[in-house]
Structure formats: structure tokens, C-alpha cells
Design a protein around this motif. Structure first.
Motif, PDB file in Angstrom:
ATOM      1  N   THR A 170       0.793  -1.056   0.056  1.00  0.00           N
ATOM      2  CA  THR A 170       0.102   0.212   0.048  1.00  0.00           C
ATOM      3  C   THR A 170       0.790   1.171   0.001  1.00  0.00           C
ATOM      4  N   PHE A 171       1.780   1.334   0.772  1.00  0.00           N
ATOM      5  CA  PHE A 171       2.681   2.294   0.746  1.00  0.00           C
ATOM      6  C   PHE A 171       3.596   2.680  -0.318  1.00  0.00           C
ATOM      7  N   SER A 172       3.788   1.660  -1.110  1.00  0.00           N
ATOM      8  CA  SER A 172       4.355   1.783  -2.374  1.00  0.00           C
ATOM      9  C   SER A 172       3.673   2.631  -3.366  1.00  0.00           C
ATOM     10  N   CYS A 173       2.146   2.519  -3.326  1.00  0.00           N
ATOM     11  CA  CYS A 173       1.267   3.266  -3.952  1.00  0.00           C
ATOM     12  C   CYS A 173       1.434   4.658  -3.710  1.00  0.00           C
ATOM     13  N   PHE A 174       1.344   5.010  -2.223  1.00  0.00           N
ATOM     14  CA  PHE A 174       1.326   6.357  -1.727  1.00  0.00           C
ATOM     15  C   PHE A 174       2.565   6.987  -2.504  1.00  0.00           C
ATOM     16  N   ARG A 175       3.832   6.253  -2.411  1.00  0.00           N
ATOM     17  CA  ARG A 175       4.997   6.642  -2.751  1.00  0.00           C
ATOM     18  C   ARG A 175       5.242   6.892  -4.343  1.00  0.00           C
ATOM     19  N   GLN A 176       4.661   6.226  -4.958  1.00  0.00           N
ATOM     20  CA  GLN A 176       4.597   6.302  -6.546  1.00  0.00           C
ATOM     21  C   GLN A 176       3.844   7.687  -6.724  1.00  0.00           C
ATOM     22  N   VAL A 177       2.778   7.899  -6.007  1.00  0.00           N
ATOM     23  CA  VAL A 177       1.987   9.259  -6.386  1.00  0.00           C
ATOM     24  C   VAL A 177       2.829  10.473  -6.083  1.00  0.00           C
ATOM     25  N   LEU A 178       3.404  10.228  -4.691  1.00  0.00           N
ATOM     26  CA  LEU A 178       4.261  11.578  -4.280  1.00  0.00           C
ATOM     27  C   LEU A 178       5.333  11.822  -5.167  1.00  0.00           C
ATOM     28  N   GLY A 179       6.043  10.634  -5.693  1.00  0.00           N
ATOM     29  CA  GLY A 179       7.297  11.094  -6.691  1.00  0.00           C
ATOM     30  C   GLY A 179       8.349  11.843  -6.005  1.00  0.00           C
ATOM     31  N   SER A 180       8.710  12.821  -6.317  1.00  0.00           N
ATOM     32  CA  SER A 180       9.731  13.507  -5.802  1.00  0.00           C
ATOM     33  C   SER A 180       9.146  14.758  -4.704  1.00  0.00           C
ATOM     34  N   GLU A 181       8.027  14.730  -4.678  1.00  0.00           N
ATOM     35  CA  GLU A 181       7.439  15.860  -3.996  1.00  0.00           C
ATOM     36  C   GLU A 181       7.464  15.127  -2.207  1.00  0.00           C
ATOM     37  N   SER A 182       7.712  16.338  -1.406  1.00  0.00           N
ATOM     38  CA  SER A 182       7.590  15.754   0.013  1.00  0.00           C
ATOM     39  C   SER A 182       6.217  15.398   0.597  1.00  0.00           C
ATOM     40  N   GLU A 183       5.270  16.407   0.291  1.00  0.00           N
ATOM     41  CA  GLU A 183       4.168  16.321   0.681  1.00  0.00           C
ATOM     42  C   GLU A 183       2.720  15.900  -0.369  1.00  0.00           C
ATOM     43  N   MET A 184       1.818  15.415   0.329  1.00  0.00           N
ATOM     44  CA  MET A 184       0.726  15.284  -0.638  1.00  0.00           C
ATOM     45  C   MET A 184      -0.346  16.220   0.178  1.00  0.00           C
ATOM     46  N   GLN A 185      -0.892  17.110  -0.822  1.00  0.00           N
ATOM     47  CA  GLN A 185      -2.027  17.907  -0.136  1.00  0.00           C
ATOM     48  C   GLN A 185      -3.299  16.918  -0.037  1.00  0.00           C
ATOM     49  N   VAL A 186      -4.236  17.585   0.785  1.00  0.00           N
ATOM     50  CA  VAL A 186      -5.560  16.835   0.886  1.00  0.00           C
ATOM     51  C   VAL A 186      -6.756  17.889   0.641  1.00  0.00           C
ATOM     52  N   VAL A 187      -7.605  17.122  -0.059  1.00  0.00           N
ATOM     53  CA  VAL A 187      -8.797  18.039  -0.447  1.00  0.00           C
ATOM     54  C   VAL A 187     -10.161  16.940   0.091  1.00  0.00           C
ATOM     55  N   VAL A 188     -10.958  17.818   0.949  1.00  0.00           N
ATOM     56  CA  VAL A 188     -12.032  16.802   1.597  1.00  0.00           C
ATOM     57  C   VAL A 188     -13.347  17.597   1.096  1.00  0.00           C
ATOM     58  N   TYR A 189     -14.041  16.675   0.455  1.00  0.00           N
ATOM     59  CA  TYR A 189     -15.535  17.060  -0.097  1.00  0.00           C
ATOM     60  C   TYR A 189     -16.377  16.217   0.543  1.00  0.00           C
ATOM     61  N   GLY A 190     -17.418  16.946   1.100  1.00  0.00           N
ATOM     62  CA  GLY A 190     -18.723  16.291   1.663  1.00  0.00           C
ATOM     63  C   GLY A 190     -18.655  15.634   3.111  1.00  0.00           C
ATOM     64  N   ILE A 191     -18.057  16.248   3.721  1.00  0.00           N
ATOM     65  CA  ILE A 191     -17.725  15.929   5.200  1.00  0.00           C
ATOM     66  C   ILE A 191     -19.013  15.694   5.941  1.00  0.00           C
ATOM     67  N   GLY A 192     -19.654  16.675   5.705  1.00  0.00           N
ATOM     68  CA  GLY A 192     -21.018  16.694   6.335  1.00  0.00           C
ATOM     69  C   GLY A 192     -21.030  17.695   7.700  1.00  0.00           C
ATOM     70  N   SER A 193     -22.088  17.669   8.452  1.00  0.00           N
ATOM     71  CA  SER A 193     -22.058  18.635   9.572  1.00  0.00           C
ATOM     72  C   SER A 193     -21.375  17.942  10.943  1.00  0.00           C
ATOM     73  N   ILE A 194     -20.260  18.355  11.062  1.00  0.00           N
ATOM     74  CA  ILE A 194     -19.588  17.940  12.206  1.00  0.00           C
ATOM     75  C   ILE A 194     -20.070  18.450  13.619  1.00  0.00           C
ATOM     76  N   ASP A 195     -20.988  19.616  13.574  1.00  0.00           N
ATOM     77  CA  ASP A 195     -21.636  19.766  14.740  1.00  0.00           C
ATOM     78  C   ASP A 195     -22.799  18.739  14.939  1.00  0.00           C
ATOM     79  N   SER A 196     -23.408  18.308  13.804  1.00  0.00           N
ATOM     80  CA  SER A 196     -24.734  17.641  14.296  1.00  0.00           C
ATOM     81  C   SER A 196     -24.791  16.167  14.226  1.00  0.00           C
ATOM     82  N   TYR A 197     -23.485  15.508  13.825  1.00  0.00           N
ATOM     83  CA  TYR A 197     -23.590  14.071  13.624  1.00  0.00           C
ATOM     84  C   TYR A 197     -22.108  13.622  14.006  1.00  0.00           C
TER      85      TYR A 197
END
Length: 268
Positions: A89-116
Motif C-alpha cells: 500500500t505504501f508503495s502506491c502512496f510513494r509512487q504518487v508522491l514521486g519527488s514531492e515531499s507532501e501530498m495535499q488533502v482535499v476533503v469534499y462532503g464531510i457533512g455537519s461535524i456539529d450535528s452528527y
């Protein structure tokens, strides 16, 4: 013990860029042509509830702190981390990272963290990931139902709240983890449509509903709405490596059942 991987590489890409999808029954083929330019649909967004309740912010931060502590000591989290650290699994992450040191994160559709509780569990897992792995970069979050109070909480936790509704159509110009547990099929489909070119598809890591389950459902019920709303999911499934998340407790079932890591490789 980490979940076993399922690498799916069946399929063809024609010289003119059309995907060929092979039906399971009768050996028939149908052409799926995804290279249609997406319309620019970017809507400015502000919370419908613009008032920040400072008392509620404090209480919600306390609730999330408790949730994170409970998650961190759970068997589910231990298995989750072991799966990421698994060499395959980690080799897949490493392949996507390539020469980059970080992978940015985009969160869509998290929902209401207050209500649920479910959105709080999902957010807690992501925040623990960022704490655990140095290669997890900045986190951007969007859900049109977020209140100003929830947005403030997310900012206090180090996240950025998007002011534009991208409708899932973010082009991954650099390594990007799209964290989308239990989103609608249309949102995953928009994301894949926006990243159908190999230059951006290779930068995508997707945490969300199992593509294998979508395919099984579409095969069982040919007239299902899934077939119409998940065309890119079904087409790119052939070029997806999927690693299913292990559910080891009832507490984690509701928030993460049928979730998988998805990595993409271009067709030959």
C-alpha cells in the motif's frame, strides 16, 4: 494485519483516447468517450448561517478532541495505520508522491461535524493521519452545509475552508489525497472526469466508497441510476488499484463501511 490488495488492470485505451469497456455478459463491448471538456462550474460560497457561536466552537473542539482520543486508541485505527504502512500500500502512496515531499488533502462532503457523530469520526481519522504521517500536507475542506461555526472550528484545527464550490472538479496538478468518505457517486464521477488525463490522474489518491461495489451493483441492476451517474467510475475501475478498509468494530462501521483506498494507473 493489512487488507489484501486487489489490482485491476483489465481494459484497453484506443489511440484516439477513448476508453473501451468490456461487458461481462456475452462479450460485448461499448465505447465510453470521457474526453468531453467540463464546463467551468465554480460557485462562490459562504455559509448560510453566517454567525459564529464562540461557545459552540469551544464545545465542538472539545467533542472532537474526545473523538480523536477515542479513535487513536481503537483497534480500527491501529489496523488502518498498519494498512497504510504495509509495503504494498505504501508503495502506491510513494509512487504518487514521486519527488514531492507532501501530498495535499482535499476533503469534499464531510457533512455537519456539529450535528452528527459520523462526520466527527471521519474528520478525526484524517487529523490523526496528518499527525502520524509527515507527508500529509495542508487540508482543504468543503461542504455546502457547513455553518460559520463549523468553518471556524475547522480553521482552528489547521484546515482551510474553501470559499468556492468546486463540485468535486479539482484538477490534481500535484499529488493530492481526495478524502471523500461516503460521498454521492456524482461527486466521485466529477472528480474522475476532471482528472481523466494521465497527467493529473496519476496524482490522485482517493479515499471513498468502493469502486468494486459500484461495479457489482451496476452489473446486477443494469437499469440502476448508478450506471448513469457513475460512468467515469465504471470506466476507470479497470485502471484502479483498490485496497479495502478493514472494519474491526461496530463503532467504526457506520463511518467507514465499504470504504477503500483507490490509486490510478494509466492504460497501456
Amino acid at each position: 494485519m493489512a487488507a489484501s490488495a486487489k489490482t485491476l488492470t483489465v481494459g484497453n485505451c484506443s489511440l484516439n483516447g477513448e476508453w473501451t469497456v468490456v461487458g461481462r455478459r456475452h462479450g460485448k463491448q461499448r465505447r465510453y468517450v470521457p474526453r468531453i471538456k467540463l464546463p467551468e462550474v465554480r460557485e462562490a460560497w459562504t455559509p448560510a448561517d453566517a454567525n459564529i457561536d464562540s461557545e459552540r466552537v469551544s464545545k465542538l473542539l472539545q467533542m472532537l478532541d474526545i473523538c480523536m482520543k477515542r479513535m487513536e486508541t481503537s483497534q480500527f485505527y491501529q489496523c488502518f495505520v498498519e494498512q497504510i504502512e504495509n509495503s504494498e500500500t505504501f508503495s502506491c502512496f510513494r509512487q504518487v508522491l514521486g519527488s514531492e515531499s507532501e501530498m495535499q488533502v482535499v476533503v469534499y462532503g464531510i457533512g455537519s461535524i456539529d450535528s452528527y457523530e459520523t462526520p466527527r469520526l471521519q474528520l478525526s481519522l484524517l487529523l490523526l493521519m496528518k499527525r502520524k504521517f509527515s507527508w500529509i500536507g495542508g487540508i482543504e475542506v468543503f461542504d455546502p452545509i457547513l455553518s460559520a461555526t463549523e468553518s471556524q472550528v475547522l480553521q482552528d484545527l489547521g484546515c482551510s475552508v474553501l470559499s468556492v464550490n468546486e463540485q468535486g472538479r479539482r484538477c490534481a496538478l500535484k499529488p493530492t489525497l481526495f478524502y471523500m468518505p461516503h460521498c454521492e457517486a456524482e461527486l466521485y464521477d466529477n472528480l474522475l472526469h476532471a482528472n481523466q488525463e494521465a497527467a493529473t490522474l496519476k496524482n490522485v489518491v482517493l479515499f471513498g466508497n468502493s469502486f468494486e461495489t459500484y461495479e457489482e451493483y451496476a452489473s446486477a441492476i443494469r437499469n440502476s441510476s448508478i450506471v448513469h451517474s457513475a460512468g467515469h467510475i465504471l470506466a476507470l475501475k479497470k485502471f484502479t488499484s483498490e485496497y479495502k478498509i478493514q472494519i474491526v468494530s461496530d463503532d467504526s462501521f457506520k463511518a467507514f463501511h465499504d470504504s477503500s483506498w483507490h490509486f490510478f494507473h494509466q492504460c497501456a
